[in-house]
Structure formats: structure tokens, C-alpha cells
Scaffold this motif. Structure first.
Motif, short mmCIF file in Angstrom:
data_model
loop_
_atom_site.label_atom_id
_atom_site.label_comp_id
_atom_site.label_asym_id
_atom_site.label_seq_id
_atom_site.Cartn_x
_atom_site.Cartn_y
_atom_site.Cartn_z
N ARG A 164 1.96 5.62 -7.38
CA ARG A 164 2.83 5.94 -8.54
C ARG A 164 4.25 6.25 -8.09
NH1 ARG A 164 6.14 7.62 -11.68
NH2 ARG A 164 5.80 8.32 -13.84
N ASN A 165 4.39 7.04 -7.03
CA ASN A 165 5.72 7.46 -6.57
C ASN A 165 6.49 6.34 -5.87
OD1 ASN A 165 5.65 10.01 -7.58
ND2 ASN A 165 5.43 11.05 -5.62
N ASN A 166 5.76 5.41 -5.27
CA ASN A 166 6.40 4.36 -4.46
C ASN A 166 6.57 3.03 -5.19
OD1 ASN A 166 6.24 4.94 -1.05
ND2 ASN A 166 5.21 6.35 -2.41
N TRP A 167 5.94 2.88 -6.34
CA TRP A 167 5.77 1.55 -6.92
C TRP A 167 7.07 0.84 -7.27
CZ3 TRP A 167 2.52 -1.92 -6.17
CH2 TRP A 167 2.40 -3.03 -7.01
N GLU A 168 8.04 1.55 -7.81
CA GLU A 168 9.28 0.89 -8.23
C GLU A 168 9.95 0.15 -7.08
OE1 GLU A 168 10.79 0.30 -11.22
OE2 GLU A 168 8.80 0.97 -11.87
N GLU A 169 9.91 0.74 -5.90
CA GLU A 169 10.48 0.07 -4.73
C GLU A 169 9.48 -0.89 -4.09
OE1 GLU A 169 12.46 1.16 -0.36
OE2 GLU A 169 11.92 2.77 -1.74
N MET A 170 8.26 -0.47 -4.09
CA MET A 170 7.22 -1.21 -3.37
C MET A 170 6.91 -2.58 -4.00
SD MET A 170 3.51 0.40 -2.52
CE MET A 170 2.19 -0.58 -1.86
N LYS A 171 6.93 -2.65 -5.32
CA LYS A 171 6.50 -3.87 -6.01
C LYS A 171 7.39 -5.07 -5.72
CE LYS A 171 8.97 -2.84 -10.31
NZ LYS A 171 8.83 -2.51 -11.75
N ASP A 172 8.62 -4.82 -5.26
CA ASP A 172 9.55 -5.91 -4.98
C ASP A 172 9.60 -6.27 -3.49
OD1 ASP A 172 10.37 -6.20 -7.66
OD2 ASP A 172 11.72 -4.49 -7.45
N MET A 173 8.79 -5.60 -2.68
CA MET A 173 8.82 -5.86 -1.24
C MET A 173 8.20 -7.23 -0.92
SD MET A 173 7.91 -2.10 0.35
CE MET A 173 8.39 -2.55 2.03
N LYS A 174 8.81 -7.91 0.02
CA LYS A 174 8.34 -9.24 0.41
C LYS A 174 6.91 -9.19 0.94
CE LYS A 174 9.61 -13.30 3.16
NZ LYS A 174 8.30 -13.47 3.82
N SER A 175 6.58 -8.11 1.65
CA SER A 175 5.24 -8.00 2.23
C SER A 175 4.16 -8.01 1.14
CB SER A 175 5.12 -6.73 3.07
OG SER A 175 5.35 -5.57 2.29
N ASP A 189 -6.48 -3.07 3.83
CA ASP A 189 -5.53 -2.95 2.73
C ASP A 189 -6.18 -2.31 1.51
OD1 ASP A 189 -3.55 -3.30 0.84
OD2 ASP A 189 -2.99 -5.29 1.57
N GLU A 190 -5.78 -1.08 1.19
CA GLU A 190 -6.37 -0.37 0.05
C GLU A 190 -5.99 -0.98 -1.29
OE1 GLU A 190 -8.57 2.07 -0.40
OE2 GLU A 190 -9.02 2.15 1.73
N LEU A 191 -4.93 -1.76 -1.32
CA LEU A 191 -4.57 -2.42 -2.57
C LEU A 191 -5.58 -3.49 -2.94
CD1 LEU A 191 -0.69 -2.73 -2.23
CD2 LEU A 191 -1.98 -1.15 -3.69
N ILE A 192 -6.24 -4.07 -1.95
CA ILE A 192 -7.29 -5.05 -2.22
C ILE A 192 -8.46 -4.36 -2.90
CG2 ILE A 192 -9.00 -6.58 -1.14
CD1 ILE A 192 -6.88 -7.24 0.97
N ILE A 247 -1.10 4.37 0.75
CA ILE A 247 -0.41 3.31 0.01
C ILE A 247 1.04 3.73 -0.15
CG2 ILE A 247 -0.22 2.14 -2.23
CD1 ILE A 247 -3.25 2.52 -2.54
N GLY A 248 1.97 2.82 0.11
CA GLY A 248 3.37 3.17 -0.09
C GLY A 248 4.33 2.31 0.69
N VAL A 249 5.60 2.56 0.48
CA VAL A 249 6.66 1.81 1.16
C VAL A 249 6.57 1.98 2.67
CG1 VAL A 249 9.16 1.65 1.49
CG2 VAL A 249 8.22 1.89 -0.82
N ASP A 250 6.36 3.22 3.12
CA ASP A 250 6.27 3.47 4.57
C ASP A 250 5.14 2.67 5.20
OD1 ASP A 250 8.36 5.28 4.36
OD2 ASP A 250 7.03 7.00 4.10
#
Length: 207
Positions: free
Chosen positions: A116-127, A95-98, A73-76
Motif C-alpha cells: 500500500r505504501n509503495n504502490w504509487e512508485e512501484m507500479k511504474d517500475m520497469k522490473s 516473488d510474493e506478488l505471484i 514487497i516494495g520499491v527497495d
């Protein structure tokens, strides 16, 4: 069959190259992890391009390559699947978020600390916004918060009792790894407490 196989080789080579580019530019992985990933990708490409592989063998290689991109899980990870979609590369995503939304938890500790480490950037991603409702994205954020809180409580309880319960040894290790990876130990424990936790872990005796 030849055309089908050649098309699969092309697609498989593409996803490996896409993975390489994303990993090389990643700001979430250390140099050692990047090198290991790139080296494994090179090995896959060598097999694909230099050895005669059946279509079945090629599909097996894709199954060896894709677990990281399916289970992490993460931005990458988001960037990887965005690129596959942009290049019309139709590999299946798990998709592990499901799973996290369905179970209200992450399947594994590494998924939890990556989220936890990626969420601040990840939560705003269009995907993410394309796949989930705003309420679901908010729920994932809460799952991350609860995950962190539970792990801190486990360590604090061990510190209070000055021992690790027999049934909690593996959980203690996971909690320590989580807080270490996320650079959260200093947020919740001073140096004396960290040293004491280390001693508690070192002196644990299974029965």
C-alpha cells in the motif's frame, strides 16, 4: 571446491553490500530499522570474512539474509533484485506478488501495508512491467484497495458493536497496525473514534 567456495563468498558479500546500500538510501524505512539491518549485514560479513565457513554454512548464511528480500514487497525489494540481475548474481527470488495474484490477497499484513505504501512508485517500475502483464499490475492494485477496505470495515464494525469479537482479536490488531503504518487512521476515523477503538482494544477480555 575451493574456487566454488571463494566464488560463493564473493557473491554473498556482494548481495549483502547491495542490500546495505539500498537500505541506507531507502525512503520507506525509519532510522531504527535501517540501523538494525545494517548491523545484521555487518555481522554476516564478519562471519564470512573472518571465520572458516564451509560451503554449506555459507549457503545457510544466505538463507538467513535473503528472507527479507524474498518475503517483503516494495520499491527497495525491486531495486535489490534489479541490482542482483545487473551484477549477474544468481540467487533465487521468491516473488510474493505471484502469491498475491494467485490467491487474490497478501500472505501477511506487513506485505499488505508495504505494498500500500509503495504502490504509487512501484507500479511504474520497469522490473514490475517486465514480470507482469498490465492486467496483472492492475489486479495487484485492486488487491491493495480491497485489502484496505476490508480492514477499515472490520474496525468500523468493532466500533459499531463497541467490542471485538473473540475470533477477531488478532485481526483487529492487524487492521490497526495496517492503518497506523499507512497513516490512514485519520482518513477514516476522527479522534473520538480512535480513542474509542483504543478503549475497545484495551478492555478486550478473552474467554
Amino acid at each position: 571446491m575451493s574456487n566454488i567456495k571463494e566464488d560463493y563468498i564473493r557473491k554473498l558479500s556482494q548481495i549483502i553490500e547491495i542490500g546495505r546500500l539500498i537500505i541506507e538510501k531507502s525512503k520507506y524505512l525509519d532510522v531504527k530499522s535501517k540501523k538494525a539491518f545494517v548491523n545484521s549485514g555487518d555481522e554476516y560479513l564478519k562471519i564470512i570474512n573472518e571465520k572458516y565457513c564451509t560451503l554449506t554454512q555459507l549457503k545457510s548464511i544466505s538463507k538467513m539474509f535473503l528472507p527479507f528480500w524474498n518475503e517483503a514487497i516494495g520499491v527497495d525489494i525491486e531495486l535489490f533484485w534489479i541490482e542482483l540481475k545487473n551484477h549477474n548474481l544468481d540467487f533465487e527470488r521468491k516473488d510474493e506478488l505471484i502469491f498475491a495474484l494467485a490467491k487474490n490477497r497478501f500472505r501477511r499484513v506487513d506485505q499488505g501495508f508495504s505494498a500500500r505504501n509503495n504502490w504509487e512508485e512501484m507500479k511504474d517500475m520497469k522490473s514490475l512491467k517486465d514480470r507482469f502483464l498490465d492486467s496483472e499490475i492492475e489486479q495487484i492494485g485492486k488487491i491493495i484497495e480491497v485489502d484496505e477496505s476490508k480492514r477499515v470495515k472490520i474496525l468500523k464494525k468493532c466500533l459499531e458493536k463497541k467490542q471485538i469479537p473473540q475470533s477477531q482479536y488478532l485481526k483487529f490488531g492487524e487492521c490497526w497496525a495496517y492503518l497506523s503504518y499507512c497513516n490512514l487512521l485519520e482518513k477514516y476515523f476522527d479522534q473520538e473514534q480512535k480513542d474509542e477503538l483504543s478503549d475497545i482494544h484495551r478492555n478486550f477480555k478473552s474467554v
